[in-house]
Design a protein around this motif. Structure first.
Motif, PDB file in Angstrom:
ATOM      1  N   LEU A  19      34.741  32.048  42.143  1.00 38.06           N
ATOM      2  CA  LEU A  19      34.705  32.785  43.408  1.00 38.06           C
ATOM      3  C   LEU A  19      35.810  33.846  43.484  1.00 38.06           C
ATOM      4  N   GLU A  20      37.044  33.480  43.117  1.00 37.47           N
ATOM      5  CA  GLU A  20      38.141  34.462  43.184  1.00 37.47           C
ATOM      6  C   GLU A  20      37.962  35.592  42.172  1.00 37.47           C
ATOM      7  N   PRO A  21      37.614  35.296  40.895  1.00 37.47           N
ATOM      8  CA  PRO A  21      37.361  36.416  39.968  1.00 37.47           C
ATOM      9  C   PRO A  21      36.243  37.342  40.444  1.00 37.47           C
ATOM     10  N   ILE A  22      35.187  36.772  41.038  1.00 40.01           N
ATOM     11  CA  ILE A  22      34.106  37.618  41.562  1.00 40.01           C
ATOM     12  C   ILE A  22      34.646  38.495  42.696  1.00 40.01           C
ATOM     13  N   GLY A  23      35.445  37.885  43.585  1.00 41.64           N
ATOM     14  CA  GLY A  23      36.029  38.657  44.685  1.00 41.64           C
ATOM     15  C   GLY A  23      36.925  39.769  44.185  1.00 41.64           C
ATOM     16  N   THR A  24      37.716  39.482  43.136  1.00 36.71           N
ATOM     17  CA  THR A  24      38.595  40.513  42.576  1.00 36.71           C
ATOM     18  C   THR A  24      37.778  41.665  42.007  1.00 36.71           C
TER      19      THR A  24
ATOM     20  N   ILE B  14      42.150  33.868  34.730  1.00 34.56           N
ATOM     21  CA  ILE B  14      40.954  33.149  35.180  1.00 34.56           C
ATOM     22  C   ILE B  14      41.005  31.705  34.674  1.00 34.56           C
ATOM     23  N   GLN B  15      40.531  30.759  35.496  1.00 36.69           N
ATOM     24  CA  GLN B  15      40.599  29.341  35.113  1.00 36.69           C
ATOM     25  C   GLN B  15      39.617  28.982  34.002  1.00 36.69           C
ATOM     26  N   VAL B  16      38.430  29.600  34.018  1.00 36.33           N
ATOM     27  CA  VAL B  16      37.404  29.281  33.006  1.00 36.33           C
ATOM     28  C   VAL B  16      37.031  30.595  32.303  1.00 36.33           C
TER      29      VAL B  16
ATOM     30  N   PHE C 158      49.890  41.261  41.826  1.00 34.15           N
ATOM     31  CA  PHE C 158      49.344  41.993  42.971  1.00 34.15           C
ATOM     32  C   PHE C 158      47.832  42.104  42.874  1.00 34.15           C
ATOM     33  N   PHE C 159      47.295  42.237  41.651  1.00 31.11           N
ATOM     34  CA  PHE C 159      45.859  42.410  41.476  1.00 31.11           C
ATOM     35  C   PHE C 159      45.082  41.104  41.597  1.00 31.11           C
ATOM     36  N   GLU C 160      45.764  39.987  41.856  1.00 28.43           N
ATOM     37  CA  GLU C 160      45.038  38.742  42.099  1.00 28.43           C
ATOM     38  C   GLU C 160      44.278  38.844  43.426  1.00 28.43           C
ATOM     39  N   PHE C 161      43.259  38.018  43.560  1.00 24.36           N
ATOM     40  CA  PHE C 161      42.389  38.120  44.743  1.00 24.36           C
ATOM     41  C   PHE C 161      43.149  37.926  46.052  1.00 24.36           C
ATOM     42  N   ARG C 162      44.120  36.996  46.082  1.00 20.78           N
ATOM     43  CA  ARG C 162      44.827  36.709  47.343  1.00 20.78           C
ATOM     44  C   ARG C 162      45.670  37.888  47.818  1.00 20.78           C
ATOM     45  N   ASN C 163      45.925  38.857  46.929  1.00 24.04           N
ATOM     46  CA  ASN C 163      46.705  40.044  47.318  1.00 24.04           C
ATOM     47  C   ASN C 163      45.794  41.267  47.394  1.00 24.04           C
ATOM     48  N   TRP C 164      45.548  41.888  46.241  1.00 24.48           N
ATOM     49  CA  TRP C 164      44.746  43.106  46.187  1.00 24.48           C
ATOM     50  C   TRP C 164      43.321  42.882  46.679  1.00 24.48           C
ATOM     51  N   GLY C 165      42.718  41.772  46.260  1.00 28.29           N
ATOM     52  CA  GLY C 165      41.324  41.538  46.608  1.00 28.29           C
ATOM     53  C   GLY C 165      41.110  41.531  48.115  1.00 28.29           C
TER      54      GLY C 165
END
Length: 369
Positions: A186-191, A36-38, A332-339
């Motif tokens: 946004l991406e961590p929430i999506g994941t 996560i970035q933050v 794989f578990f990053e949002f752009r893949n698994w999410g």
């Protein structure tokens, strides 16, 4: 309803299984916080994901309650017709088998990396899948009782893990809050939401509840309990490790190694290992059961038990073939893949079934508005 499965479980057993299925990614990979970035805002992402997941879970429950004696595999055919319904059912079954493969691989990697690096990962995966398949073959009642008893043990382990490293916690690490706004979250929430979407397995369980009307209440309880645990753990991890937490491979395991009781008992990693083992076994058993019952209903097979071991073998093979390494699985578990994959399948199938039910007048009045 076909007599493929004849067991019945209670609402509490349903909630226990759902909570445990959400705890596995939290205790092993924790994809919401790694990378996560933050990091100091990870607890906010977890909290928002929990709140946003509740409407989806209620949609799945209310859709299932319109067909109280049918699973999602069966009412897909009733709503969409024979072949489109079977296609939707097959997509969901493959999703559950893929989820079982992910769990088996994550469990094997956790044991190989943490405690027994010389032992081939396949050994851990085969042992865990075999034990889970034995439970699944005995039916939903057995898996439900395992979940009802196991969840208290896992929760006890987790609470110990959250409290005992108190000497190392510095909650100033959680500041500043939202220093870069909501966009990086946004991406961590999506994941995090994509993992809650695994609760679509509710569509298989609702017909086997003693009181189907309890499904909504206990499903929301499961989302709240698991969501608050994830939020709490994210805050504790940042308080202990600070911004460096996003670079840890298995942050919950690293937290377990920080535990010290009166400078006498230290590095009680067994707490984390116990939570891993129990929750992984019960989640695997649940998804193997759902896949086997779904496959039997899809192809009109009278018994699901003969399908469990072959599906377990497929999950083990997929767990090896899908990922070259633990790092590969984390990516794989990053949002752009698994999410995206998880959201498209779960939200897509739910939306298609909801629209079909709406067109056929199969929804209650308050859901048609």
């Amino acid at each position: 309803m076909s007599k493929v499965e004849g067991g019945k479980i209670s609402g509490r057993q349903l909630a226990a299984m759902l909570v445990l299925s959400r705890i596995v990614p939290m205790t092993i990979t924790f994809p919401t916080i790694t990378g996560i970035q933050v990091p100091q805002d990870a607890w906010i992402a977890s909290l928002l994901a929990m709140a946003l997941s509740i409407p989806f879970v209620l949609f799945v429950v209310y859709l299932g309650l319109r067909f109280p004696d049918k699973t999602i595999i069966e009412y897909s055919e009733a709503l969409l017709g024979k072949y489109p319904g079977k296609l939707v059912g097959l997509v969901l079954i493959l999703y559950w088998i893929g989820t079982a493969a992910d769990v088996a691989r994550a469990f094997g990697d956790a044991y190989t990396i943490a405690i027994m690096p010389e032992t081939p990962i396949l050994v851990f995966m085969i042992v865990m899948v075999f034990l889970a398949a034995n439970a699944a073959r005995n039916g939903l009642e057995v898996v439900g009782r395992m979940g009802e008893n196991g969840v208290w043990v896992v929760l006890f382990f987790l609470i110990l893990m959250f409290i005992l490293p108190y000497d190392e916690m510095n909650f100033k690490n959680l500041a500043p809050v939202l220093s870069r706004g909501f966009r990086p979250l946004l991406e961590p929430i999506g994941t995090a939401i994509s993992f809650f979407m695994q609760f679509i397995v509710l569509g298989m369980i609702i017909p086997y509840l003693n009181k189907p009307k309890d499904a909504a209440r206990y499903s929301v309880y499961a989302v709240l309990v698991s969501g608050l645990l994830i939020t709490w753990l994210a805050a504790v991890l940042v308080a202990v490790f600070g911004p460096t937490v996003s670079g840890l491979a298995m942050p919950a395991y690293s937290l377990g190694r920080m535990i010290s009781i009166a400078d006498f008992l230290e590095r009680i990693e067994a707490i984390t290992m116990g939570a891993w083992t129990l929750s992984s076994g019960i989640e695997l058993a649940l998804f193997l059961w759902a896949s086997a019952v779904g496959l039997a209903q899809l192809f009109g097979i009278s018994r699901f038990q003969p399908l469990v071991y072959p599906i377990g073998a497929m999950a083990t093979a997929f767990g090896i073939l899908f990922f070259e390494s633990y790092v590969d699985m984390q990516r794989f578990f990053e949002f752009r893949n698994w999410g995206i994959y998880s959201l498209v399948i779960t939200l897509g199938t739910t939306a298609v079934l909801y629209l079909a039910a709406l067109m056929r007048g199969k929804l209650p009045l308050h859901m048609r508005r």
